[in-house]
Design a protein around this motif. Structure first.
Motif, PDB file in Angstrom:
ATOM      1  N   VAL A 197      31.591  28.672   7.651  1.00  0.00           N
ATOM      2  CA  VAL A 197      31.207  29.544   6.535  1.00  0.00           C
ATOM      3  C   VAL A 197      30.303  28.811   5.549  1.00  0.00           C
ATOM      4  O   VAL A 197      30.535  27.645   5.226  1.00  0.00           O
ATOM      5  CB  VAL A 197      32.458  30.065   5.802  1.00  0.00           C
ATOM      6  CG1 VAL A 197      32.062  30.916   4.598  1.00  0.00           C
ATOM      7  CG2 VAL A 197      33.335  30.872   6.751  1.00  0.00           C
ATOM      8  N   ILE A 198      29.265  29.481   5.069  1.00  0.00           N
ATOM      9  CA  ILE A 198      28.491  28.987   3.936  1.00  0.00           C
ATOM     10  C   ILE A 198      28.588  30.006   2.822  1.00  0.00           C
ATOM     11  O   ILE A 198      28.454  31.218   3.040  1.00  0.00           O
ATOM     12  CB  ILE A 198      27.022  28.692   4.298  1.00  0.00           C
ATOM     13  CG1 ILE A 198      26.284  28.150   3.059  1.00  0.00           C
ATOM     14  CG2 ILE A 198      26.306  29.908   4.878  1.00  0.00           C
ATOM     15  CD1 ILE A 198      24.960  27.515   3.355  1.00  0.00           C
ATOM     16  N   LYS A 199      28.831  29.510   1.600  1.00  0.00           N
ATOM     17  CA  LYS A 199      28.981  30.360   0.425  1.00  0.00           C
ATOM     18  C   LYS A 199      27.930  29.989  -0.607  1.00  0.00           C
ATOM     19  O   LYS A 199      27.627  28.803  -0.807  1.00  0.00           O
ATOM     20  CB  LYS A 199      30.367  30.184  -0.205  1.00  0.00           C
ATOM     21  CG  LYS A 199      31.517  30.509   0.718  1.00  0.00           C
ATOM     22  CD  LYS A 199      32.846  30.173   0.052  1.00  0.00           C
ATOM     23  CE  LYS A 199      34.016  30.434   0.988  1.00  0.00           C
ATOM     24  NZ  LYS A 199      35.307  30.034   0.381  1.00  0.00           N
ATOM     25  N   MET A 250      29.081  36.034  -5.781  1.00  0.00           N
ATOM     26  CA  MET A 250      29.324  35.172  -4.628  1.00  0.00           C
ATOM     27  C   MET A 250      28.975  35.920  -3.358  1.00  0.00           C
ATOM     28  O   MET A 250      29.210  37.128  -3.251  1.00  0.00           O
ATOM     29  CB  MET A 250      30.786  34.723  -4.573  1.00  0.00           C
ATOM     30  CG  MET A 250      31.085  33.671  -3.494  1.00  0.00           C
ATOM     31  SD  MET A 250      31.501  34.345  -1.862  1.00  0.00           S
ATOM     32  CE  MET A 250      33.220  34.809  -2.124  1.00  0.00           C
ATOM     33  N   HIS A 251      28.395  35.227  -2.388  1.00  0.00           N
ATOM     34  CA  HIS A 251      28.164  35.815  -1.071  1.00  0.00           C
ATOM     35  C   HIS A 251      28.424  34.746  -0.024  1.00  0.00           C
ATOM     36  O   HIS A 251      27.990  33.601  -0.173  1.00  0.00           O
ATOM     37  CB  HIS A 251      26.741  36.356  -0.940  1.00  0.00           C
ATOM     38  CG  HIS A 251      26.573  37.243   0.258  1.00  0.00           C
ATOM     39  ND1 HIS A 251      26.958  38.575   0.261  1.00  0.00           N
ATOM     40  CD2 HIS A 251      26.093  36.995   1.511  1.00  0.00           C
ATOM     41  CE1 HIS A 251      26.704  39.104   1.455  1.00  0.00           C
ATOM     42  NE2 HIS A 251      26.191  38.167   2.228  1.00  0.00           N
ATOM     43  N   ALA A 273      21.432  37.180  -1.273  1.00  0.00           N
ATOM     44  CA  ALA A 273      22.415  38.221  -1.580  1.00  0.00           C
ATOM     45  C   ALA A 273      23.177  37.907  -2.861  1.00  0.00           C
ATOM     46  O   ALA A 273      23.497  38.808  -3.650  1.00  0.00           O
ATOM     47  CB  ALA A 273      23.379  38.388  -0.411  1.00  0.00           C
ATOM     48  N   CYS A 274      23.471  36.628  -3.088  1.00  0.00           N
ATOM     49  CA  CYS A 274      24.186  36.234  -4.298  1.00  0.00           C
ATOM     50  C   CYS A 274      23.349  36.539  -5.540  1.00  0.00           C
ATOM     51  O   CYS A 274      23.855  37.091  -6.526  1.00  0.00           O
ATOM     52  CB  CYS A 274      24.528  34.743  -4.239  1.00  0.00           C
ATOM     53  SG  CYS A 274      25.413  34.120  -5.676  1.00  0.00           S
ATOM     54  N   ILE A 275      22.055  36.206  -5.501  1.00  0.00           N
ATOM     55  CA  ILE A 275      21.180  36.487  -6.641  1.00  0.00           C
ATOM     56  C   ILE A 275      21.075  37.994  -6.877  1.00  0.00           C
ATOM     57  O   ILE A 275      21.139  38.474  -8.011  1.00  0.00           O
ATOM     58  CB  ILE A 275      19.791  35.868  -6.408  1.00  0.00           C
ATOM     59  CG1 ILE A 275      19.893  34.338  -6.344  1.00  0.00           C
ATOM     60  CG2 ILE A 275      18.825  36.277  -7.513  1.00  0.00           C
ATOM     61  CD1 ILE A 275      18.609  33.645  -5.924  1.00  0.00           C
ATOM     62  N   GLU A 300      36.621  29.140  -5.871  1.00  0.00           N
ATOM     63  CA  GLU A 300      35.510  28.514  -5.139  1.00  0.00           C
ATOM     64  C   GLU A 300      35.218  27.145  -5.754  1.00  0.00           C
ATOM     65  O   GLU A 300      34.147  26.882  -6.301  1.00  0.00           O
ATOM     66  CB  GLU A 300      34.281  29.416  -5.171  1.00  0.00           C
ATOM     67  CG  GLU A 300      34.511  30.817  -4.632  1.00  0.00           C
ATOM     68  CD  GLU A 300      34.972  30.820  -3.179  1.00  0.00           C
ATOM     69  OE1 GLU A 300      34.760  29.809  -2.474  1.00  0.00           O
ATOM     70  OE2 GLU A 300      35.544  31.837  -2.740  1.00  0.00           O
ATOM     71  N   THR A 301      36.181  26.238  -5.628  1.00  0.00           N
ATOM     72  CA  THR A 301      36.072  24.950  -6.313  1.00  0.00           C
ATOM     73  C   THR A 301      34.964  24.066  -5.737  1.00  0.00           C
ATOM     74  O   THR A 301      34.346  23.291  -6.466  1.00  0.00           O
ATOM     75  CB  THR A 301      37.410  24.208  -6.267  1.00  0.00           C
ATOM     76  OG1 THR A 301      37.861  24.111  -4.901  1.00  0.00           O
ATOM     77  CG2 THR A 301      38.470  24.930  -7.090  1.00  0.00           C
TER      78      THR A 301
END
Length: 502
Positions: free
Chosen positions: A17-19, A32-33, A64-66, A434-435
């Protein structure tokens, strides 16, 4: 949102996974995406990924996050990336992807044993404070040199996971001291490249493949025009070198001062304590440096919440009965009163640092035990292996008073209390889930000049959600069961060895 408001983008790239997570300067999450990538297993023990897919997923996650946040890209003051440690990411002479090996790979197991044996192994451990192990970056590169020489001849640059994303964003080939020390490629405690270290791995000819070495919060470069078009980030946005993800998680959970402990209940059991000097005891798994007089002393193995994920996948989701399977597990554990004759569970589904022969299992099951008893045993067994790692740190002279818990297991309503009771230490849960991304964002804030130090970033951008106090009435109960956990594992080693060799 106010047009003059500033944000920091933290990326967290795991094995799959990449966040992309956008934070304001007070640590509030704006958006967050996440995207899940594909892992391939071309041969038994070989665990690889397509680096072009990794970059494509990073582009989509950022864009997508932006969009979700609804902010102008020019309001993003800096970008930082955290990534899984170790594994091996190779580029060829044209800086095109050549090989992506994940940190779950075991192809180099025999070579790791070979490197660790004798005087060379002792010298390696003395120089980098780490024994060779199968997924360790230099051990994997030594395997490529021996077993795939043509591929080795094509390689020009050694990167780690997050470094590839930084390269695609900025066009610069860099890594940082936290990741490179965590994978055994730096002389410690200096946190510097070393030709003698490379020679001991049999990689003296690979010294020139090492990328520029930066501090995690040092600006690596700026978002290029090409990367801007692909991600939606503004061209020229500063990108810092970033972090080894376990260091980012510690920082993002609020752990930065000497004597603070970070425990991550995730795929891996991560147990780490900050100190001004690295612990040199050979029994400690690794030490990662992340600045002047800043070291994380780390004990870890793949023995944590991945066990619950396996249970949920195989025995709950397969039934299709529960929309919230992890909540179902938590409720059963909460309803099950701990008793001395409860079953035991060893959390070694994916091996253990104690030896490749280790296997998982439930023990002491009777006819009156329920699924709640089985799940409580699993929750306790994971905690006990965390405790074993912590006791290694304590025996090496590391001291701490309380623990900040993060990772997927920290989201449980009951697991943190089991940790507090079983470890006999107060446990705090970070407010941010999401530390890793938050830690990377703090580094970006330092690099962009918006935060004066890690301490300021932690004070301003992190907070505690809740805390758990140990129940003194359960101390003797957990001490007795932990002793049985250790004794049972020792008694079963011979059986597990025969099972492995069958």
């Amino acid at each position: 949102m106010a047009e003059n408001k500033r944000y920091l983008l933290g990326l967290d790239a795991g094995n799959t996974v990449i966040k992309a997570v956008l934070f304001d300067l007070d640590g509030n999450q704006a958006a967050m995406h996440a995207l899940d990538g594909q892992t391939t297993v071309p041969e038994p023990g070989h665990v690889e990924r397509d680096l072009d897919e990794l970059w494509l997923n990073a582009q989509q996650a950022i864009s997508a996050c932006i969009d979700k946040a609804g902010v102008d890209a020019g309001q993003i003051a800096g970008v930082g990336c955290a990534g899984h440690g170790n594994g091996l990411y190779l580029l060829d002479a044209s800086h095109e992807p050549l090989l992506g090996i994940q940190s779950l790979d075991s192809r180099a197991a025999h070579l790791a044993d070979e490197l660790a044996a004798g005087a060379a192994g002792e010298a390696l451990e003395r120089l980098c404070l780490q024994k060779p192990w199968p997924s360790q970056t230099p051990t994997l590169l030594a395997w490529v040199k021996r077993e795939a020489p043509e591929l080795y001849r094509q390689a020009s640059t050694i990167l780690l996971c997050k470094d590839f994303i930084t390269y695609k964003l900025t066009g610069r080939l860099v890594s940082d001291v936290s990741d490179m020390s965590g994978c055994g490629l730096l002389r410690m405690p200096e946190c510097s490249y070393d030709e003698e270290l490379m020679r001991l791995y049999g990689l003296e000819d690979a010294f020139g493949m090492l990328p520029d070495l930066l501090e995690p919060n040092q600006v690596a470069g700026a978002v290029t025009a090409e990367a801007s078009a692909l991600t939606g980030l503004a061209e020229g946005t500063p990108v810092v070198a970033g972090f080894f993800d376990v260091v980012a998680c510690a920082l993002g959970s609020g752990v930065v001062a000497n004597g603070q402990a970070s425990v991550i209940v995730g795929t891996w059991s991560i147990n780490q304590v900050v100190s001004a000097e690295p612990v040199t005891a050979p029994e400690v798994f690794m030490v990662s440096g992340f600045g002047a007089d800043r070291y994380l002393n780390i004990e870890s193995s793949a023995t944590s919440a991945a066990n619950l994920e396996w249970y949920v996948r195989e025995f709950i989701e397969s039934r299709g009965h529960h929309e919230d399977p992890f909540g179902y597990c938590n409720r059963l554990v909460a309803q099950t009163e701990p008793r001395p004759d409860d079953p035991m569970f060893h959390p070694f589904l994916y091996g253990a640092r104690l030896g490749s022969e280790m296997r998982a299992g439930f023990y002491g099951i009777s006819g009156w035990h329920t699924e709640g008893h089985m799940l409580r045993a699993l929750y306790e067994g994971v905690m006990f292996e965390h405790r074993r790692h912590i006791e290694v740190l304590l025996s090496a002279g590391v001291a701490f008073d309380d623990i900040v818990l993060s990772g997927g297991g920290a989201r449980s309503e009951v697991w943190p209390q089991i940790f507090a009771d079983g470890l006999g230490k107060p446990v705090t849960i970070a407010a941010c889930q999401e530390t890793g991304a938050l830690g990377a964002a703090i580094a970006a804030g330092c690099g962009a000049g918006l935060l004066a130090s890690y301490e300021e970033g932690v004070a301003r951008m992190t907070s505690a959600k809740t805390s758990f106090t140990p129940d003194s009435a359960l101390r003797d109960h957990y001490d007795r069961r932990y002793a049985l956990f250790i004794e049972l594992g020792a008694d079963l080693r011979r059986f597990w060895s025969k099972l492995r060799d069958a």
